[in-house]
Each structure stands twice: as C-alpha cells, then as structure tokens.
Design a protein around this motif. Structure first.
Motif, PDB file in Angstrom:
ATOM      1  N   SER A 175       0.857  -1.190   0.000  1.00 49.47           N
ATOM      2  CA  SER A 175       0.000   0.000   0.000  1.00 49.47           C
ATOM      3  C   SER A 175       0.890   1.236   0.000  1.00 49.47           C
ATOM      4  N   VAL A 176       0.365   2.342  -0.510  1.00 42.32           N
ATOM      5  CA  VAL A 176       1.193   3.547  -0.647  1.00 42.32           C
ATOM      6  C   VAL A 176       1.656   4.051   0.720  1.00 42.32           C
ATOM      7  N   ARG A 177       0.814   3.930   1.748  1.00 36.77           N
ATOM      8  CA  ARG A 177       1.223   4.425   3.072  1.00 36.77           C
ATOM      9  C   ARG A 177       2.216   3.481   3.746  1.00 36.77           C
ATOM     10  N   ALA A 178       2.082   2.197   3.506  1.00 35.94           N
ATOM     11  CA  ALA A 178       3.078   1.259   4.035  1.00 35.94           C
ATOM     12  C   ALA A 178       4.439   1.524   3.401  1.00 35.94           C
ATOM     13  N   ALA A 179       4.435   1.790   2.103  1.00 35.05           N
ATOM     14  CA  ALA A 179       5.694   2.092   1.413  1.00 35.05           C
ATOM     15  C   ALA A 179       6.286   3.398   1.929  1.00 35.05           C
ATOM     16  N   ALA A 180       5.453   4.420   2.098  1.00 34.78           N
ATOM     17  CA  ALA A 180       5.935   5.708   2.603  1.00 34.78           C
ATOM     18  C   ALA A 180       6.512   5.553   4.005  1.00 34.78           C
ATOM     19  N   ALA A 181       5.827   4.764   4.854  1.00 35.45           N
ATOM     20  CA  ALA A 181       6.323   4.556   6.217  1.00 35.45           C
ATOM     21  C   ALA A 181       7.682   3.863   6.207  1.00 35.45           C
ATOM     22  N   GLN A 182       7.874   2.901   5.300  1.00 32.81           N
ATOM     23  CA  GLN A 182       9.177   2.228   5.200  1.00 32.81           C
ATOM     24  C   GLN A 182      10.282   3.206   4.852  1.00 32.81           C
ATOM     25  N   VAL A 183      10.024   4.063   3.859  1.00 35.84           N
ATOM     26  CA  VAL A 183      11.033   5.038   3.437  1.00 35.84           C
ATOM     27  C   VAL A 183      11.345   6.003   4.570  1.00 35.84           C
ATOM     28  N   ILE A 184      10.322   6.555   5.181  1.00 35.34           N
ATOM     29  CA  ILE A 184      10.519   7.564   6.229  1.00 35.34           C
ATOM     30  C   ILE A 184      11.238   6.945   7.424  1.00 35.34           C
ATOM     31  N   ALA A 185      10.871   5.713   7.796  1.00 35.55           N
ATOM     32  CA  ALA A 185      11.531   5.046   8.925  1.00 35.55           C
ATOM     33  C   ALA A 185      13.023   4.872   8.663  1.00 35.55           C
ATOM     34  N   GLN A 186      13.383   4.497   7.435  1.00 38.52           N
ATOM     35  CA  GLN A 186      14.797   4.316   7.116  1.00 38.52           C
ATOM     36  C   GLN A 186      15.553   5.639   7.136  1.00 38.52           C
ATOM     37  N   ILE A 187      14.900   6.710   6.715  1.00 42.95           N
ATOM     38  CA  ILE A 187      15.532   8.030   6.803  1.00 42.95           C
ATOM     39  C   ILE A 187      15.724   8.417   8.263  1.00 42.95           C
ATOM     40  N   LEU A 188      14.725   8.165   9.097  1.00 44.23           N
ATOM     41  CA  LEU A 188      14.820   8.509  10.522  1.00 44.23           C
ATOM     42  C   LEU A 188      15.967   7.784  11.208  1.00 44.23           C
ATOM     43  N   ASN A 189      16.217   6.527  10.814  1.00 48.81           N
ATOM     44  CA  ASN A 189      17.307   5.802  11.481  1.00 48.81           C
ATOM     45  C   ASN A 189      18.625   5.882  10.714  1.00 48.81           C
ATOM     46  N   GLY A 190      18.666   6.769   9.708  1.00 55.32           N
ATOM     47  CA  GLY A 190      19.925   7.026   9.010  1.00 55.32           C
ATOM     48  C   GLY A 190      20.345   5.956   8.033  1.00 55.32           C
ATOM     49  N   SER A 191      19.373   5.173   7.531  1.00 53.08           N
ATOM     50  CA  SER A 191      19.699   4.066   6.626  1.00 53.08           C
ATOM     51  C   SER A 191      19.629   4.425   5.153  1.00 53.08           C
ATOM     52  N   GLY A 192      19.376   5.674   4.838  1.00 54.27           N
ATOM     53  CA  GLY A 192      19.307   6.066   3.441  1.00 54.27           C
ATOM     54  C   GLY A 192      18.716   7.454   3.294  1.00 54.27           C
ATOM     55  N   SER A 193      18.622   7.891   2.046  1.00 53.65           N
ATOM     56  CA  SER A 193      18.070   9.199   1.713  1.00 53.65           C
ATOM     57  C   SER A 193      16.914   9.017   0.740  1.00 53.65           C
ATOM     58  N   LEU A 194      16.184  10.087   0.488  1.00 58.24           N
ATOM     59  CA  LEU A 194      15.091   9.999  -0.479  1.00 58.24           C
ATOM     60  C   LEU A 194      15.597   9.546  -1.846  1.00 58.24           C
ATOM     61  N   SER A 195      16.732  10.086  -2.263  1.00 58.18           N
ATOM     62  CA  SER A 195      17.231   9.766  -3.602  1.00 58.18           C
ATOM     63  C   SER A 195      17.694   8.322  -3.719  1.00 58.18           C
ATOM     64  N   SER A 196      18.093   7.702  -2.608  1.00 60.90           N
ATOM     65  CA  SER A 196      18.525   6.306  -2.669  1.00 60.90           C
ATOM     66  C   SER A 196      17.387   5.327  -2.395  1.00 60.90           C
ATOM     67  N   LEU A 197      16.416   5.716  -1.572  1.00 62.33           N
ATOM     68  CA  LEU A 197      15.368   4.790  -1.148  1.00 62.33           C
ATOM     69  C   LEU A 197      14.162   4.758  -2.080  1.00 62.33           C
ATOM     70  N   LEU A 198      13.756   5.916  -2.602  1.00 56.28           N
ATOM     71  CA  LEU A 198      12.541   5.952  -3.420  1.00 56.28           C
ATOM     72  C   LEU A 198      12.645   5.122  -4.707  1.00 56.28           C
ATOM     73  N   PRO A 199      13.753   5.204  -5.462  1.00 57.03           N
ATOM     74  CA  PRO A 199      13.800   4.406  -6.696  1.00 57.03           C
ATOM     75  C   PRO A 199      13.643   2.906  -6.456  1.00 57.03           C
ATOM     76  N   ALA A 200      14.105   2.437  -5.290  1.00 54.42           N
ATOM     77  CA  ALA A 200      14.026   0.999  -5.012  1.00 54.42           C
ATOM     78  C   ALA A 200      12.619   0.553  -4.658  1.00 54.42           C
ATOM     79  N   ILE A 201      11.831   1.453  -4.066  1.00 57.05           N
ATOM     80  CA  ILE A 201      10.510   1.028  -3.596  1.00 57.05           C
ATOM     81  C   ILE A 201       9.394   1.359  -4.579  1.00 57.05           C
ATOM     82  N   LEU A 202       9.617   2.292  -5.491  1.00 57.82           N
ATOM     83  CA  LEU A 202       8.564   2.682  -6.431  1.00 57.82           C
ATOM     84  C   LEU A 202       7.983   1.495  -7.212  1.00 57.82           C
ATOM     85  N   PRO A 203       8.808   0.547  -7.700  1.00 54.10           N
ATOM     86  CA  PRO A 203       8.238  -0.579  -8.455  1.00 54.10           C
ATOM     87  C   PRO A 203       7.359  -1.498  -7.609  1.00 54.10           C
TER      88      PRO A 203
END
Length: 432
Positions: free
Chosen positions: A3-31
């Motif tokens: 779901s779009v919100r589950a995907a958004a939560a995954q990205v934001i959580a990884q940014i919060l814990n320093g595991s990536g940035s928007l530019s590195s995380l979004l391309p991997a999860i969009l598909p």
C-alpha cells in the motif's frame, strides 16, 4: 504490492534511522507499489521530510514518552498521519483510517491504539497545540534548531527569505544548449506547445517552467537540446573563462550536469570527468551520451590524485565540492532530517583536502573554480580564505556580477523564493 502508506512509512523510517536518503530509497521502492500511487508516495515522503521539524515537534508534544529507536516505523506512521492531516486534501477520516491500518501489519499490536489516539488527539486539539509552539522560532521557520540558528547567525538580514525558500517546492529550471536554438525561439516553441515558461534572469541559458513536468515530454529533450539544471549551477561554465582545446578537470563531476555544460559551451575541450563513486558515473555517461558530447570519465578520489592522474597539468579545474547541500534543501528536504552540525565540520575538512590536492594539478596561470551548493560560510569563503593563506601562488578573482552577495572571497547566492538555489563560487588563479 505494498500500500502507498506502508511504502511511505518504510522510506521515512529508514531516513529517521539514518539508513538512506530519499534519492537512494525511493527508486528501489517505487516498483513495489501500484503505478497510479507513485506520485502520492513521492508527495508523502518528500512532504514528511519537508515538514519534519514541525511534525516531530507535534509528536513529541502528543506522546506521553518518547518512542524507542527501534520503533522508527511507528514514528514514521505518526509523521505520515500528521502530514496528511495538515498538508494534503486527503479527508481526515481517510488519512487517519488508512494510516492506522498500516499498523496492523508491523507486528506491534500496541501501535494501533497509539497511532489512532495520537492522530485523533491532534485532530481535536490542533489549535491549542499549534498555539503552544507560537513562540518557538525553529518550529515557526520549520527548520531544525541548529540549522535555524546557523542560518540566522550567518545571514541575519536574509534568514527569513532563505528559510521560506527552503520550505517551498523547488522551481523547475532547464539549461538550453543555444548552439541548437536560441532561448527566445525555444520559449516560443514551448508556448506553441501550451507550456508556460520564462527566461532566468542571470543565466543566458536558463528557462524556468510554470509547472514541473517529465522533461522527456519537452520538445527536443531526447536530442540533447536541454537539460534539467538550476540557474545557480548554470553560472559555472562562464566563470571558468574557457577557450578552445583547453585541458579541463571536472572533479566531483556526478551526475554530469556541469560536465555537459562545459562541453556545450566549448566542444573542443579535453575534459576529464572524475568522481569517487563508480555507480554515480553511470549517470554521467548517460547524460553526456544524450547531449552528444564525450569526456574522459574516471573513478578516482580527488584527495589522492596519484592514484589516477596521468601527469598532464590542467588549464582549468572545476571543483564542485561535496558539501552540506544547505543551498538546495527544497530539492532534498531530507537534509532537514539527516544533516548535523558535526557533519558540516567534517565536510569542511574534506573541502580543504580536495582544494589543496587538486591545486597541484593546475598549470601556472590556470584557473580553479571552487563551488558548493552550501550557504554555510565555513564551507565557502572561510575554506577559500584558509587556502589562500597557505598558498602564496593563489589569488582570488573579484567576481563582478549582478547575482549573489560579494564575500571576502567569491560570491554567495542564497536560495530565492521562485528563483535560483543557494550556491557559492570562488575563482582562484595560479601565479605564472
């Protein structure tokens, strides 16, 4: 499919814990999500980062005790829910209901009641909670306290305008190769295609569109007539004072925007395009191929030229140094989450090393253009001032220009609402 919100939560959580940035995380999860949800995913992720200082303050106010570091997924859902309530047209019941639904899939049964309670409390007491923060400058300016303080100290007259620009969506600006068509004719071509646009005030190659779009839809983009590049970054080419057949080093070149511009301005240049990360060089190759230009592309570290340099001195060096990117916060709003003042100190040391090591590769009488997309003086004019004290064969040109603010060394562009990004330039000249 996520779901779009589950995907958004995954990205934001990884940014919060320093595991990536928007530019590195979004391309991997969009598909992994439905195609018609992808624009919403980007809006939610960028928005949560853009408004993170305020959203984080709200969650701290609403929680009885802070969440543990391992619960960044729950923290992400709180930010996500608050962002939807405050900054989107999504109906409140859907914003809350759909966000709470995601908690049922993260194997933390307690999270469902917590997220539901926090979001409903905010919905009920929004006015009272907002009044609580009315005297908090960092909250009102929507910046981390350390960043708000640094900007206010460095630029007291311009701080409000800088932070207002940082909080907006960035303008969509193009660089036109005027060897193919002049700017007024291309503006007419855009108008004929129903695309609103205007010329940039400082770069003779720049065009800003009224609305962002997929650049591949623009006339002659595929043929290399234009590139996406902010106006401030377009100023580097002419500042280098290029002549035919010069030997030029573009250090820290990825993703290749400035490399391409140099070769558009002077196709006979012999350009070496250097970057420390091989994966980033693929973008350089793709961009140069689309523009129909070529360069010698090398993977190497600018602080260790002995590993890659062939011994030939350069007439010109462009050093677009790694920096805090505090001049382009609106393009990379996760900077508000990820950047720390300690990191700026570390980057300053790297900038000193790059400048010193690359200086030895420059011919007598040659020019090195030092550039950053930072607005922090300790990464800019102070780096250059310290370099000049150590190198008596270096001098800094006075840049007489109608853009930016004159500094002790070079000029500083500050991000403008609906205008260019923040950028710094200093042109250093080596004694003959």
């Amino acid at each position: 499919m996520l779901s779009v919100r589950a995907a958004a939560a995954q990205v934001i959580a990884q940014i919060l814990n320093g595991s990536g940035s928007l530019s590195s995380l979004l391309p991997a999860i969009l598909p992994k999500i439905a195609e018609n949800d992808r624009s919403l995913l980007q809006e939610l992720c960028f928005g949560c980062c853009r408004y993170h200082p305020q959203l984080q303050a709200y969650t701290e106010y609403l929680l009885d005790k802070p969440l543990r570091a391992k619960d960044s997924d729950v923290q992400a859902l709180l930010l996500l829910g608050l962002y939807q309530l405050l900054h989107t047209r999504i109906p409140d019941h859907a914003a809350i209901g759909e966000t709470v639904e995601v908690t049922r899939h993260i194997k933390k049964p307690w999270a469902t009641n917590l997220v539901n309670g926090v979001l409903r409390n905010f919905q009920r007491d929004n006015d009272k909670i907002s009044a609580f923060f009315s005297e908090n400058r960092a909250f009102q300016n929507n910046h981390p306290a350390w960043m708000e303080g640094s900007i206010s100290k460095s630029w007291p007259q311009q701080a409000a305008q800088i932070m207002a620009a940082n909080n907006q969506h960035p303008p969509f600006t193009l660089r036109l190769n005027t060897h193919n068509i002049n700017r007024s004719d291309y503006l007419q071509l855009l108008q004929d295609n129903g695309i609103g646009a205007k010329p940039t005030p400082y770069s003779p190659y720049g065009i800003t569109l009224e609305h962002a779009c997929d650049p591949r839809q623009l006339p002659h983009f595929a043929e290399g007539w234009l590139s996406v590049q902010d106006e401030a970054a377009q100023l580097s080419g002419e500042l280098l004072q290029l002549s035919p057949n010069m030997q030029v080093l573009d250090a820290c070149c990825a993703p290749g925007g400035k490399t391409g511009h140099l070769l558009e301005l002077e196709p006979s240049l012999r350009v070496t395009a250097l970057d420390v990360e091989e994966r980033r060089l693929q973008r350089v190759r793709e961009n140069l191929a689309r523009l129909g230009v070529s360069a010698k592309i090398l993977c190497g570290d600018g602080t260790r030229p002995g590993d890659w340099w062939d011994g030939q001195l350069f007439d010109r060096i462009l050093l677009d140094a790694p920096c805090s990117a505090t001049g382009i916060v609106r393009r990379h709003p996760d900077i508000k989450v990820l950047r720390t003042p300690e990191e700026i100190d570390r980057l300053g040391q790297l900038q000193h090393q790059l400048l010193q090591n690359l200086w030895s590769l420059l011919k007598p009488g040659g020019v090195l253009l030092y550039a950053t997309c930072s607005i922090m003086p300790k990464e800019n004019t102070r780096v250059v001032e310290a370099f000049l004290t150590r190198n008596p064969d270096a001098s800094c040109d006075q840049l007489d220009a109608d853009w930016g603010l004159a500094q002790p060394c070079g000029r500083q562009l500050l991000p403008q609402v609906d205008g260019h990004d923040g950028f710094y330039y200093a042109r250093l000249r080596k004694a003959v």
